[in-house]
Write a protein that holds these residues in place. Sequence first.
Motif, short mmCIF file in Angstrom:
data_model
loop_
_atom_site.label_atom_id
_atom_site.label_comp_id
_atom_site.label_asym_id
_atom_site.label_seq_id
_atom_site.Cartn_x
_atom_site.Cartn_y
_atom_site.Cartn_z
N THR A 12 -15.34 7.10 -0.82
CA THR A 12 -14.25 6.31 -0.23
C THR A 12 -13.58 7.12 0.88
OG1 THR A 12 -12.39 7.13 -1.55
CG2 THR A 12 -13.80 5.45 -2.57
N ASP A 13 -12.60 6.51 1.56
CA ASP A 13 -11.83 7.22 2.59
C ASP A 13 -10.57 7.86 2.00
OD1 ASP A 13 -13.59 6.62 4.65
OD2 ASP A 13 -12.68 4.65 4.96
N THR A 68 0.85 -1.19 0.00
CA THR A 68 0.00 0.00 0.00
C THR A 68 0.88 1.23 0.00
OG1 THR A 68 -1.90 1.05 1.06
CG2 THR A 68 -0.18 0.19 2.52
N ASP A 84 0.73 6.01 0.06
CA ASP A 84 0.09 7.28 -0.27
C ASP A 84 0.85 7.80 -1.48
OD1 ASP A 84 -1.78 7.45 1.90
OD2 ASP A 84 -0.07 7.89 3.20
N ARG A 105 -6.77 1.95 -2.51
CA ARG A 105 -8.09 1.55 -2.02
C ARG A 105 -7.98 0.56 -0.86
NH1 ARG A 105 -12.15 3.38 -5.25
NH2 ARG A 105 -11.69 3.84 -7.42
N THR A 106 -6.83 -0.12 -0.74
CA THR A 106 -6.66 -1.08 0.36
C THR A 106 -6.22 -0.38 1.65
OG1 THR A 106 -4.31 -1.54 -0.06
CG2 THR A 106 -5.93 -2.84 -1.31
N SER A 107 -5.89 0.91 1.56
CA SER A 107 -5.46 1.66 2.73
C SER A 107 -6.68 2.14 3.51
CB SER A 107 -4.61 2.85 2.28
OG SER A 107 -4.50 3.79 3.32
N SER A 108 -6.49 2.35 4.82
CA SER A 108 -7.63 2.83 5.62
C SER A 108 -7.90 4.31 5.37
CB SER A 108 -7.36 2.59 7.11
OG SER A 108 -6.17 3.25 7.48
N ALA A 109 -6.90 5.03 4.93
CA ALA A 109 -7.09 6.46 4.67
C ALA A 109 -6.06 6.92 3.64
CB ALA A 109 -6.96 7.26 5.95
#
Length: 174
Positions: free
Chosen positions: A139-140, A33, A35, A83-87
């Motif tokens: 999404t987040d 994952t 950013d 998209r697999t990240s929480s934020a």
Amino acid sequence: MAKGYEAYGIELDVTDTHSVEHAAEWVRQNFGTLDLINNAGILPEATDGEPHEFASARLFQETFATNVSGAVAMIEALLPMLRTSSAGRIVNISTTMGSLNEQLNPESPYYGMVVPAYQSSKAALNAVTIALSKKLRDTDITATSVCPGFVQTDLTPVNREQAPLTAGHAHRPP
Ligand SMILES: NC(=O)c1ccc[n+]([C@@H]2O[C@H](COP(=O)([O-])OP(=O)(O)OC[C@H]3O[C@@H](n4cnc5c(N)ncnc54)[C@H](OP(=O)(O)O)[C@@H]3O)[C@@H](O)[C@H]2O)c1
């Protein structure tokens, strides 16, 4: 490193599809994952010595390939992982020079600056950010455009010394 962070480098050309896919796969295998900060940007008009009636179509293509299409390619390749990240966070490095309001406001310090390919590429990048935000509304993940200010870098070698900021220090150098 001194502050306890680890950093890794990977070769990447955002204008090369294979390079982008290779980088995405490398991140997927090593981290899973991320950013995304779309920092890659060019301003070839700053060192263009050629005379133009208005602007160079070749420099427009070159500038847009990195500043706009390159950012879009990175987003497209990496969004599944984000998209697999929480934020997840996507930050597109833009510039106030790309703001249509600033370009049109005679009171703005940016009013007199005319680098058409660069400014329109960053205006386009801002539109990409808006469209992406709408796409990610449910999404987040957040997508933003930011301007780092006028910084002494290789982007503007001609007037580099006029920049009040340096990469290491976000204050006016002595
Ligand atoms: N400096 C400022 O005053 C200022 C103000 C507002 C916004 N910005 C924005 O800030 C961002 C960073 O610019 P900078 O000022 O740090 O300029 P810079 O020193 O010239 O750095 C530009 C970076 O973009 C990379 N890059 C260029 N083309 C690329 C490509 N096709 N694929 C991958 N990477 C590529 C360069 O990599 P290589 O070194 O490997 O070529 C370099 O790391 C840019 O988006 C710029 O528009 C800068």
